[in-house]
Design a protein around this motif. Sequence first.
Motif, PDB file in Angstrom:
ATOM      1  N   TYR A  82       0.836  -1.203   0.000  1.00 40.37           N
ATOM      2  CA  TYR A  82       0.000   0.000   0.000  1.00 40.37           C
ATOM      3  C   TYR A  82       0.872   1.254   0.000  1.00 40.37           C
ATOM      4  CZ  TYR A  82      -3.359   3.518   1.501  1.00 40.37           C
ATOM      5  OH  TYR A  82      -4.137   4.646   1.575  1.00 40.37           O
ATOM      6  N   CYS A  83       1.894   1.265   0.856  1.00 32.81           N
ATOM      7  CA  CYS A  83       2.790   2.423   0.925  1.00 32.81           C
ATOM      8  C   CYS A  83       3.539   2.616  -0.390  1.00 32.81           C
ATOM      9  CB  CYS A  83       3.789   2.246   2.068  1.00 32.81           C
ATOM     10  SG  CYS A  83       3.078   2.376   3.717  1.00 32.81           S
ATOM     11  N   MET A  84       3.964   1.512  -0.995  1.00 34.28           N
ATOM     12  CA  MET A  84       4.663   1.591  -2.274  1.00 34.28           C
ATOM     13  C   MET A  84       3.746   2.183  -3.346  1.00 34.28           C
ATOM     14  SD  MET A  84       7.593   0.727  -3.872  1.00 34.28           S
ATOM     15  CE  MET A  84       8.345  -0.741  -3.167  1.00 34.28           C
ATOM     16  N   ALA A  85       2.499   1.746  -3.376  1.00 31.74           N
ATOM     17  CA  ALA A  85       1.542   2.253  -4.365  1.00 31.74           C
ATOM     18  C   ALA A  85       1.290   3.741  -4.167  1.00 31.74           C
ATOM     19  CB  ALA A  85       0.232   1.471  -4.278  1.00 31.74           C
ATOM     20  N   ARG A  86       1.149   4.173  -2.912  1.00 30.59           N
ATOM     21  CA  ARG A  86       0.935   5.592  -2.633  1.00 30.59           C
ATOM     22  C   ARG A  86       2.133   6.424  -3.075  1.00 30.59           C
ATOM     23  NH1 ARG A  86      -3.248   7.275   0.762  1.00 30.59           N
ATOM     24  NH2 ARG A  86      -2.466   9.339   0.167  1.00 30.59           N
ATOM     25  N   ALA A  87       3.335   5.904  -2.842  1.00 30.85           N
ATOM     26  CA  ALA A  87       4.549   6.624  -3.235  1.00 30.85           C
ATOM     27  C   ALA A  87       4.616   6.777  -4.754  1.00 30.85           C
ATOM     28  CB  ALA A  87       5.781   5.897  -2.719  1.00 30.85           C
ATOM     29  N   LEU A  88       4.256   5.722  -5.477  1.00 32.26           N
ATOM     30  CA  LEU A  88       4.315   5.758  -6.938  1.00 32.26           C
ATOM     31  C   LEU A  88       3.263   6.700  -7.530  1.00 32.26           C
ATOM     32  CD1 LEU A  88       4.970   1.983  -7.664  1.00 32.26           C
ATOM     33  CD2 LEU A  88       6.504   3.876  -8.229  1.00 32.26           C
ATOM     34  N   ARG A  89       2.185   6.938  -6.789  1.00 28.77           N
ATOM     35  CA  ARG A  89       1.180   7.886  -7.251  1.00 28.77           C
ATOM     36  C   ARG A  89       1.648   9.330  -7.080  1.00 28.77           C
ATOM     37  NH1 ARG A  89      -4.700   6.732  -4.939  1.00 28.77           N
ATOM     38  NH2 ARG A  89      -5.070   8.569  -6.242  1.00 28.77           N
ATOM     39  N   LEU A  90       2.577   9.549  -6.150  1.00 25.57           N
ATOM     40  CA  LEU A  90       3.036  10.901  -5.838  1.00 25.57           C
ATOM     41  C   LEU A  90       4.299  11.294  -6.595  1.00 25.57           C
ATOM     42  CD1 LEU A  90       2.443  10.798  -1.991  1.00 25.57           C
ATOM     43  CD2 LEU A  90       1.282  12.322  -3.586  1.00 25.57           C
ATOM     44  N   ALA A  91       5.100  10.321  -6.989  1.00 27.14           N
ATOM     45  CA  ALA A  91       6.381  10.625  -7.632  1.00 27.14           C
ATOM     46  C   ALA A  91       6.689   9.590  -8.700  1.00 27.14           C
ATOM     47  CB  ALA A  91       7.502  10.663  -6.587  1.00 27.14           C
ATOM     48  N   ASP A  92       7.583   9.954  -9.621  1.00 27.10           N
ATOM     49  CA  ASP A  92       7.984   9.051 -10.695  1.00 27.10           C
ATOM     50  C   ASP A  92       8.740   7.848 -10.145  1.00 27.10           C
ATOM     51  OD1 ASP A  92       6.873  10.731 -12.562  1.00 27.10           O
ATOM     52  OD2 ASP A  92       8.763  11.765 -13.011  1.00 27.10           O
ATOM     53  N   ALA A  93       8.748   6.786 -10.933  1.00 30.53           N
ATOM     54  CA  ALA A  93       9.479   5.582 -10.533  1.00 30.53           C
ATOM     55  C   ALA A  93      10.967   5.865 -10.355  1.00 30.53           C
ATOM     56  CB  ALA A  93       9.278   4.479 -11.569  1.00 30.53           C
ATOM     57  N   THR A  94      11.489   6.848 -11.106  1.00 29.15           N
ATOM     58  CA  THR A  94      12.912   7.188 -10.982  1.00 29.15           C
ATOM     59  C   THR A  94      13.232   7.773  -9.615  1.00 29.15           C
ATOM     60  OG1 THR A  94      12.377   9.274 -12.098  1.00 29.15           O
ATOM     61  CG2 THR A  94      13.390   7.544 -13.425  1.00 29.15           C
ATOM     62  N   VAL A  95      12.215   8.251  -8.905  1.00 31.87           N
ATOM     63  CA  VAL A  95      12.395   8.745  -7.534  1.00 31.87           C
ATOM     64  C   VAL A  95      12.138   7.638  -6.526  1.00 31.87           C
ATOM     65  CG1 VAL A  95      11.527  10.356  -5.787  1.00 31.87           C
ATOM     66  CG2 VAL A  95      11.785  11.113  -8.160  1.00 31.87           C
ATOM     67  N   VAL A  96      11.069   6.878  -6.755  1.00 30.64           N
ATOM     68  CA  VAL A  96      10.629   5.875  -5.775  1.00 30.64           C
ATOM     69  C   VAL A  96      11.558   4.673  -5.727  1.00 30.64           C
ATOM     70  CG1 VAL A  96       8.771   4.263  -5.197  1.00 30.64           C
ATOM     71  CG2 VAL A  96       8.231   6.601  -5.921  1.00 30.64           C
ATOM     72  N   VAL A  97      11.952   4.145  -6.892  1.00 31.20           N
ATOM     73  CA  VAL A  97      12.756   2.919  -6.925  1.00 31.20           C
ATOM     74  C   VAL A  97      14.111   3.088  -6.226  1.00 31.20           C
ATOM     75  CG1 VAL A  97      13.902   1.228  -8.416  1.00 31.20           C
ATOM     76  CG2 VAL A  97      11.577   1.975  -8.924  1.00 31.20           C
ATOM     77  N   PRO A  98      14.855   4.185  -6.475  1.00 32.37           N
ATOM     78  CA  PRO A  98      16.097   4.356  -5.719  1.00 32.37           C
ATOM     79  C   PRO A  98      15.883   4.406  -4.202  1.00 32.37           C
ATOM     80  CG  PRO A  98      16.106   5.787  -7.622  1.00 32.37           C
ATOM     81  CD  PRO A  98      14.736   5.194  -7.552  1.00 32.37           C
ATOM     82  N   LEU A  99      14.744   4.967  -3.768  1.00 28.65           N
ATOM     83  CA  LEU A  99      14.441   4.961  -2.334  1.00 28.65           C
ATOM     84  C   LEU A  99      14.215   3.541  -1.842  1.00 28.65           C
ATOM     85  CD1 LEU A  99      12.020   8.036  -2.063  1.00 28.65           C
ATOM     86  CD2 LEU A  99      14.353   7.877  -1.195  1.00 28.65           C
ATOM     87  N   ASP A 100      13.625   2.710  -2.700  1.00 31.55           N
ATOM     88  CA  ASP A 100      13.399   1.313  -2.343  1.00 31.55           C
ATOM     89  C   ASP A 100      14.723   0.570  -2.140  1.00 31.55           C
ATOM     90  OD1 ASP A 100      11.785  -0.948  -1.837  1.00 31.55           O
ATOM     91  OD2 ASP A 100      12.078  -1.654  -3.881  1.00 31.55           O
ATOM     92  N   PHE A 101      15.788   1.029  -2.820  1.00 32.25           N
ATOM     93  CA  PHE A 101      17.102   0.404  -2.661  1.00 32.25           C
ATOM     94  C   PHE A 101      17.599   0.497  -1.219  1.00 32.25           C
ATOM     95  CE2 PHE A 101      18.369   1.316  -7.363  1.00 32.25           C
ATOM     96  CZ  PHE A 101      17.502   0.307  -7.761  1.00 32.25           C
TER      97      PHE A 101
END
Length: 292
Positions: free
Chosen positions: A229-248
């Motif tokens: 759920y948190c991942m989905a919310r993050a992807l709705r707010l920012a591009d994958a190029t922002v979210v995926v590096p944070l996931d690292f």
Amino acid sequence: MHTVFLQRLNSTWRAAFWMAGALVSFSTMAVGGRELAAELSTFQILFFRSLIGLPLVLLVVLRYGGTAQLRTQRLPLHLVRNVAHFGGQFGWFYGLGFISLAEVFAIEFTVPLWTALLAVVLLGEHLTRVRLLAVILGIIGTLIILRPGVSIVHPAAMAVLLAAFGYATAHTLTKKLVGTESPLAILFYVTLIQLPLGLIPAMGSWTIPSPASWPWVIAVGVSALTAHYCMARALRLADATVVVPLDFLRLPLIALIGAFVYGEEVTWSLALGSLFILAGIMVNLQAEQYRG
């Protein structure tokens, strides 16, 4: 222009907040799986995960839109997707009981690379040079971590690698479902279908969780939902190029947890292999962003 910049900055910080929730959730699920592995079978862990998740999803469904959004004409595809996803979860939780937490997460990070490869086979997408390079980097990184021929590859590490393929298959099939199914519907069928998939094989060696284990059982069930759920919310707010590096950040975070809680060591092969895998993901991600 200044207002647009502030809006993007605000969205990025909000996405980072949701990603922090995802990082905590994934780490909680990993530690919970490790703690439960000493007492429960992997099938039981998966059963309780679905048992706790199903009523939570139903509560959300009733709160937002009602059960009408759960109707589907694609139940066979849901079944195939969830068998693949269940296999992925089995390998992931199984690996938690035998190899380091950081190694589990590092091998799991190959999922986007296998997804890019499977999209060619299952969705008819083109295998570009960049995607091929990303997959090659991921394979090199995985071989560095596993070191076949140098040391004996632990069966649990192979189970996590197969889990990555299972997750990648599920992600690829999700792309076929999102056109007609709501995210809540997909999540509902995840818990509904995987409930018996975990229960039936678990009945052969059933163990009632001890009182001390129940908090971990609940933690695994809840965190499995909040992570996505948190991942989905993050992807709705920012591009994958922002979210995926944070996931690292999951990798160094779980490495620290493994070191402090379980005394696990981060080897050079794990660190170097992880860099190759993450480089492959970033190469593919940047190329997809450029194409978009």
